[in-house]
Design a protein around this motif. Structure first.
Motif, PDB file in Angstrom:
ATOM      1  N   VAL A  22       0.875  -1.180   0.000  1.00 19.50           N
ATOM      2  CA  VAL A  22       0.000   0.000   0.000  1.00 19.50           C
ATOM      3  C   VAL A  22       0.904   1.219   0.000  1.00 19.50           C
ATOM      4  CG1 VAL A  22      -1.680   1.328   1.334  1.00 19.50           C
ATOM      5  CG2 VAL A  22      -1.898  -1.173   1.185  1.00 19.50           C
ATOM      6  N   ILE A  23       0.671   2.124  -0.969  1.00 21.44           N
ATOM      7  CA  ILE A  23       1.495   3.337  -1.038  1.00 21.44           C
ATOM      8  C   ILE A  23       0.700   4.596  -0.715  1.00 21.44           C
ATOM      9  CG2 ILE A  23       3.200   2.341  -2.588  1.00 21.44           C
ATOM     10  CD1 ILE A  23       1.837   3.787  -4.894  1.00 21.44           C
ATOM     11  N   ASP A  24      -0.636   4.485  -0.688  1.00 21.70           N
ATOM     12  CA  ASP A  24      -1.464   5.628  -0.312  1.00 21.70           C
ATOM     13  C   ASP A  24      -2.855   5.111   0.010  1.00 21.70           C
ATOM     14  OD1 ASP A  24      -2.066   8.330   0.157  1.00 21.70           O
ATOM     15  OD2 ASP A  24      -2.747   8.642  -1.899  1.00 21.70           O
ATOM     16  N   ARG A  25      -3.500   5.789   0.922  1.00 18.75           N
ATOM     17  CA  ARG A  25      -4.893   5.455   1.211  1.00 18.75           C
ATOM     18  C   ARG A  25      -5.602   6.711   1.688  1.00 18.75           C
ATOM     19  NH1 ARG A  25      -2.829   1.377   4.840  1.00 18.75           N
ATOM     20  NH2 ARG A  25      -4.297  -0.082   3.928  1.00 18.75           N
ATOM     21  N   GLY A  26      -6.869   6.739   1.448  1.00 21.15           N
ATOM     22  CA  GLY A  26      -7.713   7.841   1.878  1.00 21.15           C
ATOM     23  C   GLY A  26      -9.123   7.318   2.011  1.00 21.15           C
ATOM     24  N   GLU A  27     -10.045   8.203   2.265  1.00 21.26           N
ATOM     25  CA  GLU A  27     -11.425   7.783   2.432  1.00 21.26           C
ATOM     26  C   GLU A  27     -11.941   7.155   1.137  1.00 21.26           C
ATOM     27  OE1 GLU A  27     -15.772   9.581   3.568  1.00 21.26           O
ATOM     28  OE2 GLU A  27     -13.980  10.612   4.281  1.00 21.26           O
ATOM     29  N   GLY A  28     -12.265   5.868   1.198  1.00 23.86           N
ATOM     30  CA  GLY A  28     -12.832   5.175   0.046  1.00 23.86           C
ATOM     31  C   GLY A  28     -11.843   4.853  -1.048  1.00 23.86           C
ATOM     32  N   LYS A  29     -10.535   4.886  -0.758  1.00 27.75           N
ATOM     33  CA  LYS A  29      -9.567   4.559  -1.803  1.00 27.75           C
ATOM     34  C   LYS A  29      -8.285   4.011  -1.197  1.00 27.75           C
ATOM     35  CE  LYS A  29      -7.419   9.089  -2.135  1.00 27.75           C
ATOM     36  NZ  LYS A  29      -7.031  10.183  -2.982  1.00 27.75           N
ATOM     37  N   VAL A  30      -7.666   3.097  -1.927  1.00 28.19           N
ATOM     38  CA  VAL A  30      -6.378   2.533  -1.547  1.00 28.19           C
ATOM     39  C   VAL A  30      -5.563   2.361  -2.822  1.00 28.19           C
ATOM     40  CG1 VAL A  30      -5.153   0.601  -0.476  1.00 28.19           C
ATOM     41  CG2 VAL A  30      -7.414   1.261   0.387  1.00 28.19           C
ATOM     42  N   GLU A  31      -4.324   2.852  -2.797  1.00 31.39           N
ATOM     43  CA  GLU A  31      -3.422   2.707  -3.941  1.00 31.39           C
ATOM     44  C   GLU A  31      -2.291   1.771  -3.558  1.00 31.39           C
ATOM     45  OE1 GLU A  31      -1.078   5.463  -7.225  1.00 31.39           O
ATOM     46  OE2 GLU A  31      -1.735   6.367  -5.340  1.00 31.39           O
ATOM     47  N   ILE A  32      -1.989   0.827  -4.457  1.00 34.08           N
ATOM     48  CA  ILE A  32      -0.910  -0.127  -4.217  1.00 34.08           C
ATOM     49  C   ILE A  32       0.060  -0.090  -5.388  1.00 34.08           C
ATOM     50  CG2 ILE A  32      -2.417  -1.596  -2.833  1.00 34.08           C
ATOM     51  CD1 ILE A  32      -2.431  -3.608  -5.187  1.00 34.08           C
ATOM     52  N   GLY A  33       1.287  -0.502  -5.131  1.00 33.46           N
ATOM     53  CA  GLY A  33       2.269  -0.537  -6.205  1.00 33.46           C
ATOM     54  C   GLY A  33       3.548  -1.220  -5.781  1.00 33.46           C
ATOM     55  N   SER A  34       4.432  -1.365  -6.745  1.00 31.40           N
ATOM     56  CA  SER A  34       5.733  -1.978  -6.491  1.00 31.40           C
ATOM     57  C   SER A  34       6.768  -0.918  -6.150  1.00 31.40           C
ATOM     58  CB  SER A  34       6.188  -2.772  -7.718  1.00 31.40           C
ATOM     59  OG  SER A  34       6.302  -1.922  -8.845  1.00 31.40           O
ATOM     60  N   TRP A  35       6.371   0.350  -6.224  1.00 27.34           N
ATOM     61  CA  TRP A  35       7.277   1.469  -5.951  1.00 27.34           C
ATOM     62  C   TRP A  35       6.433   2.666  -5.555  1.00 27.34           C
ATOM     63  CZ3 TRP A  35       7.981   5.808  -9.484  1.00 27.34           C
ATOM     64  CH2 TRP A  35       7.028   5.839 -10.506  1.00 27.34           C
ATOM     65  N   VAL A  36       7.043   3.641  -4.926  1.00 25.53           N
ATOM     66  CA  VAL A  36       6.338   4.872  -4.574  1.00 25.53           C
ATOM     67  C   VAL A  36       6.673   5.906  -5.645  1.00 25.53           C
ATOM     68  CG1 VAL A  36       6.051   6.689  -2.856  1.00 25.53           C
ATOM     69  CG2 VAL A  36       6.443   4.324  -2.113  1.00 25.53           C
ATOM     70  N   PRO A  37       5.697   6.256  -6.474  1.00 32.39           N
ATOM     71  CA  PRO A  37       5.985   7.169  -7.586  1.00 32.39           C
ATOM     72  C   PRO A  37       6.330   8.581  -7.123  1.00 32.39           C
ATOM     73  CG  PRO A  37       3.647   6.571  -7.533  1.00 32.39           C
ATOM     74  CD  PRO A  37       4.309   5.823  -6.435  1.00 32.39           C
ATOM     75  N   THR A  38       7.276   9.171  -7.816  1.00 31.66           N
ATOM     76  CA  THR A  38       7.586  10.586  -7.626  1.00 31.66           C
ATOM     77  C   THR A  38       7.436  11.269  -8.972  1.00 31.66           C
ATOM     78  OG1 THR A  38       9.932  10.396  -8.130  1.00 31.66           O
ATOM     79  CG2 THR A  38       9.285  10.055  -5.814  1.00 31.66           C
ATOM     80  N   VAL A  39       7.134  12.536  -8.959  1.00 31.83           N
ATOM     81  CA  VAL A  39       6.965  13.287 -10.202  1.00 31.83           C
ATOM     82  C   VAL A  39       8.231  13.195 -11.054  1.00 31.83           C
ATOM     83  CG1 VAL A  39       6.625  15.595 -11.169  1.00 31.83           C
ATOM     84  CG2 VAL A  39       5.224  14.828  -9.250  1.00 31.83           C
ATOM     85  N   GLU A  40       9.382  13.296 -10.422  1.00 27.90           N
ATOM     86  CA  GLU A  40      10.650  13.282 -11.160  1.00 27.90           C
ATOM     87  C   GLU A  40      10.857  11.952 -11.886  1.00 27.90           C
ATOM     88  OE1 GLU A  40      10.384  16.289  -8.269  1.00 27.90           O
ATOM     89  OE2 GLU A  40      10.382  14.135  -7.855  1.00 27.90           O
ATOM     90  N   GLU A  41      10.582  10.842 -11.202  1.00 27.06           N
ATOM     91  CA  GLU A  41      10.762   9.533 -11.840  1.00 27.06           C
ATOM     92  C   GLU A  41       9.762   9.319 -12.973  1.00 27.06           C
ATOM     93  OE1 GLU A  41      12.475   6.356  -8.786  1.00 27.06           O
ATOM     94  OE2 GLU A  41      10.634   7.332  -8.065  1.00 27.06           O
ATOM     95  N   VAL A  42       8.540   9.737 -12.769  1.00 22.03           N
ATOM     96  CA  VAL A  42       7.515   9.575 -13.804  1.00 22.03           C
ATOM     97  C   VAL A  42       7.869  10.407 -15.033  1.00 22.03           C
ATOM     98  CG1 VAL A  42       5.097  10.009 -14.386  1.00 22.03           C
ATOM     99  CG2 VAL A  42       5.687   8.929 -12.206  1.00 22.03           C
ATOM    100  N   ARG A  43       8.380  11.598 -14.824  1.00 25.96           N
ATOM    101  CA  ARG A  43       8.788  12.433 -15.954  1.00 25.96           C
ATOM    102  C   ARG A  43       9.981  11.831 -16.692  1.00 25.96           C
ATOM    103  NH1 ARG A  43       8.436  18.249 -13.081  1.00 25.96           N
ATOM    104  NH2 ARG A  43       6.233  18.643 -13.468  1.00 25.96           N
ATOM    105  N   ALA A  44      10.890  11.198 -15.962  1.00 22.46           N
ATOM    106  CA  ALA A  44      12.129  10.687 -16.545  1.00 22.46           C
ATOM    107  C   ALA A  44      11.904   9.469 -17.443  1.00 22.46           C
ATOM    108  CB  ALA A  44      13.131  10.337 -15.444  1.00 22.46           C
ATOM    109  N   ARG A  45      10.994   8.595 -17.063  1.00 21.27           N
ATOM    110  CA  ARG A  45      10.792   7.372 -17.844  1.00 21.27           C
ATOM    111  C   ARG A  45       9.467   6.723 -17.451  1.00 21.27           C
ATOM    112  NH1 ARG A  45      14.141   6.902 -13.903  1.00 21.27           N
ATOM    113  NH2 ARG A  45      14.135   5.229 -12.409  1.00 21.27           N
ATOM    114  N   GLN A  46       9.004   5.846 -18.300  1.00 17.51           N
ATOM    115  CA  GLN A  46       7.785   5.102 -17.999  1.00 17.51           C
ATOM    116  C   GLN A  46       8.081   4.102 -16.883  1.00 17.51           C
ATOM    117  OE1 GLN A  46       4.516   5.416 -19.418  1.00 17.51           O
ATOM    118  NE2 GLN A  46       4.155   4.233 -17.590  1.00 17.51           N
ATOM    119  N   MET A  47       7.311   4.162 -15.845  1.00 20.90           N
ATOM    120  CA  MET A  47       7.474   3.275 -14.702  1.00 20.90           C
ATOM    121  C   MET A  47       6.236   2.382 -14.599  1.00 20.90           C
ATOM    122  SD  MET A  47      10.397   4.258 -13.475  1.00 20.90           S
ATOM    123  CE  MET A  47      10.506   3.688 -11.797  1.00 20.90           C
ATOM    124  N   PRO A  48       6.336   1.275 -13.860  1.00 20.30           N
ATOM    125  CA  PRO A  48       5.152   0.419 -13.713  1.00 20.30           C
ATOM    126  C   PRO A  48       3.999   1.200 -13.097  1.00 20.30           C
ATOM    127  CG  PRO A  48       7.109  -0.646 -12.814  1.00 20.30           C
ATOM    128  CD  PRO A  48       7.488   0.774 -13.132  1.00 20.30           C
TER     129      PRO A  48
END
Length: 132
Positions: A30-56
């Motif tokens: 689990v990398i984020d959760r809030g009311e009525g939502k849960v986000e999961i992933g193999s990594w914690v995305p950052t804006v810089e990494e997403v801009r640099a290359r396609q990530m899972p």
């Protein structure tokens, strides 16, 4: 700059329960959760990494009041076991709460159609485990 595929959203009744199931299937966290939502992933995305290359992409489970309304999903996940046979992975997933599903697939298909605990279909494909 192009757009990036950053997350896949799954509408569901129980975001916590479905996130837990998929974390165990995919070895995600689990990398984020809030009311009525849960986000999961193999990594914690950052804006810089997403801009640099396609990530899972991550999976975001979003609580909605309505149930599934069609027999077969128009979009589904495919998973491939990496350390066991396809059949052994199907057995493991059944133990986690998945079920087998019939969406009209060929009975001799090389993949197995399953459904998560809320009925969303996914496929278990050929194993990627090293062959001995």
């Amino acid at each position: 700059m192009t757009s990036r595929f950053t997350e896949l959203v799954v509408d569901c009744h129980d975001p916590e329960g479905l996130a837990d199931f998929w974390c165990r299937v995919l070895d995600f966290k689990v990398i984020d959760r809030g009311e009525g939502k849960v986000e999961i992933g193999s990594w914690v995305p950052t804006v810089e990494e997403v801009r640099a290359r396609q990530m899972p992409p991550t999976l975001l489970f979003l609580q909605v009041p309505e149930g599934k309304t069609v027999r077969k999903n128009r979009l589904h996940l495919d998973v491939s076991p990496v350390d066991r046979s396809t059949q052994d992975e199907v057995t493991r997933l059944l133990g986690l709460g998945a079920t087998t599903a019939d969406v009209g697939q060929d009975p001799d298909a090389s993949w197995v159609v399953m459904a998560d605990p809320e009925g969303n279909e996914f496929c278990v494909l050929r194993t990627l485990a090293p062959q001995e």
